[in-house]
Design an enzyme around this catalytic site. Structure first.
Site, short mmCIF file in Angstrom:
data_model
loop_
_atom_site.label_atom_id
_atom_site.label_comp_id
_atom_site.label_asym_id
_atom_site.label_seq_id
_atom_site.Cartn_x
_atom_site.Cartn_y
_atom_site.Cartn_z
N ASP A 98 -36.37 -16.93 32.10
CA ASP A 98 -37.03 -15.78 31.47
C ASP A 98 -38.26 -16.23 30.67
OD1 ASP A 98 -37.40 -13.14 30.83
OD2 ASP A 98 -35.79 -13.05 29.34
N HIS A 109 -45.43 -16.05 36.67
CA HIS A 109 -44.38 -16.24 37.68
C HIS A 109 -44.69 -17.45 38.55
CE1 HIS A 109 -42.44 -12.70 36.36
NE2 HIS A 109 -43.33 -11.85 36.81
N LEU A 162 -26.89 -30.90 46.49
CA LEU A 162 -26.94 -29.84 45.47
C LEU A 162 -26.80 -28.50 46.16
CD1 LEU A 162 -27.67 -28.76 42.54
CD2 LEU A 162 -30.03 -28.68 43.34
#
Ligand code: IPE
Ligand code: IPE
Ligand code: MG
Length: 248
Positions: A22, A39, A133
Site C-alpha cells: 500500500d 504503481h 518460492l
C-alpha cells in the site's frame, strides 16, 4: 554496500509472508507524479522483494495487488493497473521461472480482459512445478468473496453440514494447501485489513510500517522478519515461559 545478515534463527523464519503493498499513490503524490508512476515504482520494488524473499529462504509469499474494491477507482487507474499486471507477466515471467518461482493467482479471473486471463493462466501453467518460492498474486481478490465462493461450492458439492469444518473450508479457499500466513506486512501505515486473507489471517502476526510500498527495501524487510522472530505466538494459550513457570 554489503548486506548485513539476517539475524534470525532458521526456525524463526516465517513459512509464509503476505504483503499489503500500500501507499503507491501517496508515494507519487509526494513527488508530484501521477498515481500510475507510483504503481510502476511499486512494481519495481516487488521484483526486489521477491528476490529478497528467495534469499531469506521464505517458501511462500502472497502479495495483494488489486482488491475486489479497487474497481471503484477511476477508470484510467484501473486500466493502468491491468496494464501493469500484463507488463509484469510479459517482462518478468521468464526470469521468475528461471529463479524457480511458482506463480499462482488468487482471486477472480472472470472480470479481467480475456487476453490477460490467458496470460495469467499460461504463467501459472508454465511455473507450476517450480519449488523455490510459491508466489500467490492476489489480483481481483477479496477475502469475503473468497469465503462466499467457498460456501457456494461446499453447498453445490453436497457436503453434509457436520462435515463443514475449519479444515474443509480451508480446502475450498484459493489458498488450499498453502499454510496460513505467519506474518502480514502492510506498508503506508494503514491499520486495517482491507479484505485481505480474512480467514487465513486468524493468527497471523502483523507488521505495519509507515513506509510507502515503493520505498519498502530489503533493510526494512529484514527488520520486519527480525521483529516477527521476537513475537510470542500464543494462539489463545499461554506463552511457553509462563506455562513452564506454572508447571514448576
Ligand atoms: C496500493 O497503493 C496499490 C493498490 C491498491 C493497487 P495505493 O494505490 O492504494 O496507494 P495509496 O494508498 O493511495 O497511497
Ligand atoms: C488494499 O489497499 C489493496 C491493495 C493493496 C491491493 P487499498 O489502498 O485499496 O485499501 P484501503 O482502501 O486503504 O482500505
Ligand atoms: Mg491504498
Amino acid at each position: 554496500m554489503t548486506d548485513s545478515p539476517l539475524s534470525v534463527p532458521p526456525q524463526r523464519i516465517p513459512l509464509h509472508v503476505a504483503i499489503i503493498m500500500d501507499g503507491n499513490g501517496r508515494w507519487a503524490l509526494q513527488r508530484g507524479l501521477p498515481r500510475l508512476a507510483g504503481h510502476k515504482a511499486g512494481t519495481e520494488n516487488l521484483r526486489r522483494v521477491i528476490r529478497s524473499t528467495v534469499e531469506f529462504g521464505i517458501p511462500y509469499l502472497t502479495i495483494y495487488a488489486f482488491s475486489t474494491e479497487n474497481w471503484g477507482r477511476p477508470t484510467e487507474e484501473v486500466q493502468g493497473l491491468m496494464r501493469i499486471l500484463e507488463d509484469v507477466i510479459d517482462r518478468e515471467l521468464n526470469e521468475l521461472h528461471k529463479e524457480g518461482v511458482q506463480l499462482r493467482h488468487i482471486g477472480r479471473l472472470e472480470r479481467l480482459a480475456p487476453r490477460l486471463q490467458q496470460k495469467v493462466l499460461e504463467a501459472v501453467e508454465l511455473t507450476k512445478n517450480n519449488q523455490r518460492l510459491v508466489l500467490n498474486i492476489a489480483f481481483n481478490y477479496g477475502g469475503r468473496d473468497e469465503i462466499v465462493q467457498a460456501v457456494q461450492k461446499i453447498i453445490r458439492d453436497g457436503v453434509p453440514a457436520e462435515d463443514v469444518t475449519d479444515e474443509r473450508i480451508g480446502q475450498y479457499l484459493y489458498t488450499a494447501g498453502v499454510p496460513d500466513p505467519d506474518l502480514i506486512i502492510r506498508t503506508s501505515g494503514e491499520l486495517r485489513v482491507s479484505n485481505f486473507l480474512i480467514w487465513q489471517a486468524a493468527y497471523s502476526e502483523w507488521y505495519i510500517t509507515p513506509t510507502f510500498w515503493p520505498d519498502f527495501d530489503k533493510n526494512e524487510y529484514r527488520r520486519a522478519l527480525e521483529t516477527f522472530a521476537q513475537r510470542d505466538r500464543r494462539y489463545g494459550g499461554v506463552s511457553d515461559v509462563v506455562a513452564d513457570k506454572a508447571g514448576q
